[in-house]
Scaffold this motif. Structure first.
Motif, PDB file in Angstrom:
ATOM      1  N   GLU A 190       0.819  -1.211   0.000  1.00  0.00           N
ATOM      2  CA  GLU A 190       0.000   0.000   0.000  1.00  0.00           C
ATOM      3  C   GLU A 190       0.851   1.257   0.000  1.00  0.00           C
ATOM      4  O   GLU A 190       0.413   2.308  -0.439  1.00  0.00           O
ATOM      5  N   ASP A 191       2.108   1.149   0.471  1.00  0.00           N
ATOM      6  CA  ASP A 191       2.955   2.353   0.513  1.00  0.00           C
ATOM      7  C   ASP A 191       3.779   2.505  -0.769  1.00  0.00           C
ATOM      8  O   ASP A 191       4.722   3.296  -0.825  1.00  0.00           O
ATOM      9  N   GLY A 192       3.448   1.712  -1.798  1.00  0.00           N
ATOM     10  CA  GLY A 192       4.139   1.879  -3.076  1.00  0.00           C
ATOM     11  C   GLY A 192       5.410   1.053  -3.224  1.00  0.00           C
ATOM     12  O   GLY A 192       6.021   1.032  -4.284  1.00  0.00           O
ATOM     13  N   THR A 193       5.818   0.359  -2.152  1.00  0.00           N
ATOM     14  CA  THR A 193       7.017  -0.481  -2.268  1.00  0.00           C
ATOM     15  C   THR A 193       6.624  -1.852  -2.850  1.00  0.00           C
ATOM     16  O   THR A 193       5.439  -2.177  -2.932  1.00  0.00           O
ATOM     17  N   PHE A 194       7.636  -2.648  -3.219  1.00  0.00           N
ATOM     18  CA  PHE A 194       7.369  -3.979  -3.770  1.00  0.00           C
ATOM     19  C   PHE A 194       8.015  -5.064  -2.917  1.00  0.00           C
ATOM     20  O   PHE A 194       9.101  -4.858  -2.388  1.00  0.00           O
ATOM     21  N   THR A 195       7.335  -6.192  -2.791  1.00  0.00           N
ATOM     22  CA  THR A 195       7.866  -7.324  -2.036  1.00  0.00           C
ATOM     23  C   THR A 195       7.906  -8.549  -2.945  1.00  0.00           C
ATOM     24  O   THR A 195       6.906  -8.856  -3.592  1.00  0.00           O
ATOM     25  N   ILE A 196       9.058  -9.244  -2.982  1.00  0.00           N
ATOM     26  CA  ILE A 196       9.141 -10.471  -3.790  1.00  0.00           C
ATOM     27  C   ILE A 196       8.183 -11.513  -3.222  1.00  0.00           C
ATOM     28  O   ILE A 196       8.170 -11.759  -2.012  1.00  0.00           O
ATOM     29  N   CYS A 197       7.354 -12.085  -4.092  1.00  0.00           N
ATOM     30  CA  CYS A 197       6.454 -13.128  -3.583  1.00  0.00           C
ATOM     31  C   CYS A 197       6.656 -14.476  -4.272  1.00  0.00           C
ATOM     32  O   CYS A 197       6.148 -15.482  -3.806  1.00  0.00           O
TER      33      CYS A 197
ATOM     34  N   ARG B   6      -4.594  -4.560  -7.730  1.00  0.00           N
ATOM     35  CA  ARG B   6      -3.282  -4.085  -7.314  1.00  0.00           C
ATOM     36  C   ARG B   6      -2.212  -4.573  -8.301  1.00  0.00           C
ATOM     37  O   ARG B   6      -2.290  -5.684  -8.804  1.00  0.00           O
ATOM     38  N   THR B   7      -1.204  -3.751  -8.528  1.00  0.00           N
ATOM     39  CA  THR B   7      -0.152  -4.106  -9.490  1.00  0.00           C
ATOM     40  C   THR B   7       0.638  -5.330  -9.045  1.00  0.00           C
ATOM     41  O   THR B   7       1.035  -5.442  -7.881  1.00  0.00           O
ATOM     42  N   VAL B   8       0.847  -6.223  -9.995  1.00  0.00           N
ATOM     43  CA  VAL B   8       1.794  -7.321  -9.802  1.00  0.00           C
ATOM     44  C   VAL B   8       2.906  -7.077 -10.815  1.00  0.00           C
ATOM     45  O   VAL B   8       2.661  -6.952 -12.004  1.00  0.00           O
ATOM     46  N   LYS B   9       4.147  -6.932 -10.311  1.00  0.00           N
ATOM     47  CA  LYS B   9       5.269  -6.624 -11.211  1.00  0.00           C
ATOM     48  C   LYS B   9       6.075  -7.905 -11.407  1.00  0.00           C
ATOM     49  O   LYS B   9       6.263  -8.686 -10.476  1.00  0.00           O
TER      50      LYS B   9
END
Length: 447
Positions: free
Chosen positions: A85-92, A123-126
């Protein structure tokens, strides 16, 4: 008002089980804590995060990826990122590496929707595409973005993504892309939880069986495991309270059939391995855990501790009840509290193998200093219990030794909470395994 200067209005203490086990997940409680004043009520509503139980299986391939290695082609792999939600990305998720190709096909993989987008379909998935290098300095080939919603459209058609490298795009006027990635397949399955079944009306029926064999020692002697001093409950009573007080939140009628085994009964000294603690053969149910404790203490005064230690009769008794309703609306939990040395091991194994096909679980709490090898064997965590070449269909027995939970300082509250947690830890999984093998879905709770 300045923080810290607020007025205290009241408080309420509730167990999570009470909230979940309450009608439709609604629980109303009176607030207390201000002497002589009615503080009003608080209403608790419980809901699990929705659409987070879905599990996705997908498969991707790529075409004409950029060649990154001086010798040979690239060794591509994909990295999936969830946006926060804060715009950061987490590897999943990371796929495996496919060696020496610009047209890799990756293995299908499975990931919870929760991990992919936390249940937020837009929500974006990169996704980054990398060329694997042995020294860990993997080369970036390119990236593309999508969303769960977009991915899920691939159930009806292939979706092709262009892999773009922003640096190349800036530098080269004629740059088109660094290859494409195609989503080959995408499917979704729902994973149901223990809560779904309880909400859908599955009733937990809790039965207690207590060991009245002579090896426990004369109840009037302080050395006996059944000895209740004016200051402290016996090991049996403590174990019963610790486990029972949590289970009773999930048992809607709060009526618990309670049996003893291994005693001689008045008036004629007949040995019994499943006598009702309340002395009522037609209705062995006690009201609440308090009712069970009361009947247990009453029985200690009237029966004669004897033997042998036979488990099979009471297991078969509960199995008989469990076999009556197998559609998932009823589930039975039998709590056996024993000092351990079991006499009818073969019959007990047979009873467990039969019971493993029924909607029931067995919890064994071992009290006292005995060696509990036989109980560990029945637990079946290492090796599934078998009888005459038949193996138990599911693992339904959970054994815990009581002595592991009584700390030296005598702090029983804490240790009993730990005991209850460990004893009940396997029940949700065991209930789910029964429902799954029978393909029983939870019924919809009424709104």
């Amino acid at each position: 008002a300045v923080l810290g200067a607020q007025d205290f209005l009241g408080q309420a203490f509730v167990a999570l089980g009470e909230v979940i086990g309450s009608q439709r997940g609604r629980l109303e409680r009176a607030l207390t804590g201000v002497p002589g004043k009615r503080c009003g009520t608080i209403l608790l509503l419980a809901e699990e995060l929705s659409n987070c139980r879905d599990i996705v299986t997908m498969q991707l391939c790529a075409n004409k990826l950029d060649k990154k290695d001086f010798f040979g082609k690239s060794d591509p792999f994909l990295v999936f990122y969830r946006s926060n939600e804060d715009g950061t990305f987490t590897i999943c998720h990371k796929t495996e590496v496919v060696k020496n190709t610009l047209n890799p096909v990756w293995q299908p993989f499975t990931i919870p929707v929760r991990a992919l987008c936390n249940g937020d379909y837009d929500r974006t998935v990169k996704i980054d595409v990398y060329d694997w290098d042995r020294d860990g300095s993997h080369d970036f080939i390119g990236e593309f973005a999508t969303s769960y919603r977009e991915l899920s459209r691939a159930q009806s058609q292939f979706t092709v993504y262009e892999v773009l490298n922003p640096r190349k795009k800036c530098k080269k006027k004629k740059y088109v892309n660094s290859g494409t990635v195609t989503l080959l397949s995408f499917s979704v399955e729902s994973e149901f939880t223990f809560v779904d079944y309880i909400r859908g009306g599955t009733q937990l029926n809790f039965t207690v069986a207590i060991d009245f064999t002579a090896s426990n020692g004369m109840p009037s002697q302080p050395t006996s495991l059944h000895y209740a001093s004016p200051y402290q409950l016996s090991a049996y009573a403590l174990a019963l309270k610790a486990v029972g007080e949590i289970i009773q939140d999930y048992d809607s009628d709060k009526l618990f059939p309670a049996y003893g085994f291994g005693a001689k009964l008045p008036p004629d000294g007949k040995i019994s391995h499943q006598f009702p603690l309340n002395n009522n053969v037609d209705n062995p149910s006690c009201a609440g855990i308090e009712g069970v404790l009361e009947s247990y203490l009453q029985s200690l005064r009237t029966v004669q501790l004897y033997g042998p230690t036979n488990f099979a009769p009471v297991i078969n008794q509960v199995a008989g009840a469990a076999a009556q309703v197998t559609d998932g609306s009823q589930y039975h939990v039998l709590l056996i509290i024993t000092d351990g040395v079991i006499s009818d091991m073969l019959q007990t194994k047979e009873a467990i193998v039969t019971a493993s096909a029924l909607p029931m679980s067995i919890i064994i709490v071992g009290v006292g200093p005995a060696e509990f090898e036989a109980m560990e064997e029945l637990d079946g965590d290492e090796v599934r219990v078998s009888s005459r070449g038949r193996y138990a269909e599911r693992d339904i027995v959970q054994f815990v030794p009581f002595r592991d939970y009584v700390d030296d300082s005598g702090n029983q509250v804490l240790s009993m909470a730990r005991l209850a947690k460990d004893v009940l830890a396997e029940i949700p999984e065991q209930l789910l395994s029964y429902m799954k093998t029978r393909d029983i879905k939870p019924r919809r709770a009424d709104p």
